[in-house]
Design a protein around this motif. Structure first.
Motif, mmCIF file in Angstrom:
data_model
loop_
_atom_site.group_PDB
_atom_site.id
_atom_site.type_symbol
_atom_site.label_atom_id
_atom_site.label_comp_id
_atom_site.label_asym_id
_atom_site.label_seq_id
_atom_site.Cartn_x
_atom_site.Cartn_y
_atom_site.Cartn_z
ATOM 1 N N ALA A 144 0.827 -1.213 0.000
ATOM 2 C CA ALA A 144 0.000 0.000 0.000
ATOM 3 C C ALA A 144 0.859 1.260 0.000
ATOM 4 C CB ALA A 144 -0.930 -0.011 1.213
ATOM 5 N N LEU A 145 1.969 1.255 0.758
ATOM 6 C CA LEU A 145 2.831 2.433 0.812
ATOM 7 C C LEU A 145 3.543 2.673 -0.516
ATOM 8 C CD1 LEU A 145 4.500 2.135 4.342
ATOM 9 C CD2 LEU A 145 2.502 3.489 3.680
ATOM 10 N N ALA A 146 3.903 1.615 -1.224
ATOM 11 C CA ALA A 146 4.649 1.765 -2.474
ATOM 12 C C ALA A 146 3.746 1.928 -3.679
ATOM 13 C CB ALA A 146 5.567 0.559 -2.678
ATOM 14 N N TYR A 154 -3.672 -2.571 -7.370
ATOM 15 C CA TYR A 154 -3.358 -3.328 -6.152
ATOM 16 C C TYR A 154 -3.552 -4.826 -6.366
ATOM 17 C CZ TYR A 154 -2.934 -4.410 -1.199
ATOM 18 O OH TYR A 154 -2.509 -4.914 0.009
ATOM 19 N N SER A 155 -4.578 -5.201 -7.137
ATOM 20 C CA SER A 155 -4.883 -6.621 -7.310
ATOM 21 C C SER A 155 -3.953 -7.318 -8.295
ATOM 22 C CB SER A 155 -6.334 -6.787 -7.788
ATOM 23 O OG SER A 155 -6.535 -6.120 -9.020
ATOM 24 N N GLU A 156 -3.122 -6.567 -9.006
ATOM 25 C CA GLU A 156 -2.153 -7.165 -9.920
ATOM 26 C C GLU A 156 -1.058 -7.856 -9.100
ATOM 27 O OE1 GLU A 156 0.296 -8.640 -12.363
ATOM 28 O OE2 GLU A 156 -1.514 -7.709 -13.223
ATOM 29 N N PRO A 157 -0.849 -9.175 -9.281
ATOM 30 C CA PRO A 157 0.107 -9.896 -8.428
ATOM 31 C C PRO A 157 1.575 -9.567 -8.699
ATOM 32 C CG PRO A 157 -0.829 -11.367 -10.082
ATOM 33 C CD PRO A 157 -1.585 -10.085 -10.192
ATOM 34 N N LEU A 262 -1.219 6.886 -2.826
ATOM 35 C CA LEU A 262 0.228 6.890 -2.626
ATOM 36 C C LEU A 262 0.983 6.367 -3.838
ATOM 37 C CD1 LEU A 262 0.490 5.695 1.072
ATOM 38 C CD2 LEU A 262 1.227 7.894 0.163
ATOM 39 N N GLY A 263 0.449 5.370 -4.509
ATOM 40 C CA GLY A 263 1.133 4.843 -5.678
ATOM 41 C C GLY A 263 1.255 5.877 -6.775
ATOM 42 N N VAL A 264 0.208 6.657 -6.996
ATOM 43 C CA VAL A 264 0.240 7.714 -8.002
ATOM 44 C C VAL A 264 1.252 8.770 -7.609
ATOM 45 C CG1 VAL A 264 -1.115 9.520 -9.116
ATOM 46 C CG2 VAL A 264 -2.134 7.270 -8.712
ATOM 47 N N LEU A 284 5.158 8.444 4.174
ATOM 48 C CA LEU A 284 4.134 7.654 3.505
ATOM 49 C C LEU A 284 3.088 7.122 4.479
ATOM 50 C CD1 LEU A 284 6.426 5.689 1.023
ATOM 51 C CD2 LEU A 284 4.852 7.555 0.471
ATOM 52 N N LEU A 285 3.522 6.720 5.668
ATOM 53 C CA LEU A 285 2.567 6.213 6.650
ATOM 54 C C LEU A 285 1.587 7.318 7.063
ATOM 55 C CD1 LEU A 285 1.710 3.773 8.366
ATOM 56 C CD2 LEU A 285 3.218 4.638 10.175
#
Length: 388
Positions: A144-146, A154-157, A262-264, A284-285
């Motif tokens: 989630a942070l990265a 997120y669902s992409e493995p 956060l990813g964006v 980030l947290l």
């Protein structure tokens, strides 16, 4: 597919709804899952051309609709705001005949087109990237942070694919579509400002410094920032001003701005998304908590309002949450240990406001603690206490 908390609210009423949110947060998926009888995807070029040229066509189709057609879904309605006039006709003249489900990714386009926003007729909700509660057992803090929590990403493995998808999102959506919406003439200046906003996410907004660093005038900078907020790419956390009399003058009055994901934010800053971001873990947290709180305002937690606290003498608290008449002070620490020196800002807030009901430190330890009356909560415990 992850179950969205907003789905429960939509299912609990037959009231028509407008769901706003940035691209790829799952608006279409959510509203399609309700099983509408008639759907128009205005992001489709042919559908857009048909209804932009002849918006009255929708009213004719509704007149001819069979009695079994009761729920109508208009996806990306901001692309043809005139369709909202037809919606109002039915909501006023034939209440209960249709339930309208509308989605949009730009409040700016609706306002700029002088759209009928149907006040009092439609419930307005906001859909965001996934909450930790919606991810459940799939929630992974480092991911989630990265990479943030946009559902499809997120669902992409595969981490490398997630990183590539994020960079594509920032290039094709933020740098092109948002830029086009801003009617940008100075493309280089807008691009620089976008990068500066990403680097400043979570900090107090200083428009003058942004002007100087981006090489833009004050009004241009202010307008570009407004566009980022209107397209729901950034959100504002105002300065708390809950003191009375002269004490209020000691508070910093500038808001903080945060990126919606956060990813964006990380992709815009060209962070190495396939590697741990250990040097920014604290920053980030804090932004993760900002997103978790902000995404609950309105539909999920209507009695709550979110602020930050900072005095001119340097005392600060990451977040001040007003819940009814109560005030919660929340400090975020990317540490497994806590100490009394972390209580300075919370003590300052409590000494100035007699409505402070909770002083909370969110940390990365494993078990809750009490420290001089403050609650020290592991991240997971804190998130579990938030309403869903």
């Amino acid at each position: 597919m992850y179950t969205r908390i907003l789905a429960r609210h939509l299912e609990s009423t037959r009231r028509s709804a407008l769901v706003l949110g940035p691209r790829q947060v799952g608006k279409s998926t959510l509203l399609s899952s309700t099983g509408p009888d008639l759907s128009l995807n205005l992001a489709d070029p042919q559908t857009f051309r048909d209804y932009a040229t002849h918006p009255e066509r929708l009213q004719r189709e509704l007149e001819a609709a069979a009695p079994t057609v009761t729920t109508v879904f208009l996806d990306e309605v901001q692309r043809v705001p005139a369709l909202l006039d037809a919606v109002q006709v039915y909501l006023d003249a034939r209440p209960g005949r249709f339930r309208f489900l509308l989605s949009g990714s730009s409040a700016r386009k609706l306002r700029r087109g002088q759209a009928n926003l149907l006040p009092g007729r439609v419930h307005v909700h906001h859909l965001h990237p996934l909450l930790a509660a919606e991810l459940g057992q799939d929630f992974d803090l480092d991911r989630a942070l990265a990479h943030g929590t946009l559902p499809g990403i997120y669902s992409e493995p595969d981490p490398l694919t997630r990183a590539a998808d994020l960079r594509s999102y920032t290039d094709t959506y933020l740098r092109e579509e948002v830029q086009a919406e801003a009617l940008v003439r100075n493309i280089g200046g807008f691009a620089r400002l976008l990068d500066l906003m990403a680097a400043s996410s979570g900090r107090i907004l200083n428009v003058q410094a942004m002007c100087r660093d981006a090489g833009l005038g004050y009004e241009t900078t202010r307008r570009y920032i407004e566009v980022l907020e209107d397209t729901l790419v950034m959100f504002r956390v105002p300065a708390w001003s809950g003191l009375r009399g002269s004490s209020r003058a000691s508070l910093v009055r500038h808001a903080k701005l945060f990126f919606f994901d956060l990813g964006v934010r990380n992709a815009l800053l060209r962070r190495p998304l396939d590697m741990p971001l250990s040097d920014e873990r604290g920053v980030l947290l804090e932004q993760l908590i900002a997103c978790e709180l902000h995404r609950r305002l309105g539909t999920i937690w209507p009695e709550a309002a979110l602020f930050h606290y900072r005095t001119r003498h340097g005392a600060e608290v990451d977040f001040v949450l007003e819940v009814g008449r109560e005030v919660w002070g929340i400090e975020v620490k990317a540490s497994r240990r806590v100490s009394r020196r972390m209580l300075g800002g919370l003590s300052s807030l409590a000494s100035r406001c007699d409505r402070v009901a909770r002083r909370i430190i969110v940390f990365l330890g494993e078990r809750p603690q009490r420290l001089d009356g403050a609650e020290v909560l592991p991240l997971e415990d804190f998130l579990r206490q938030l309403p869903t």
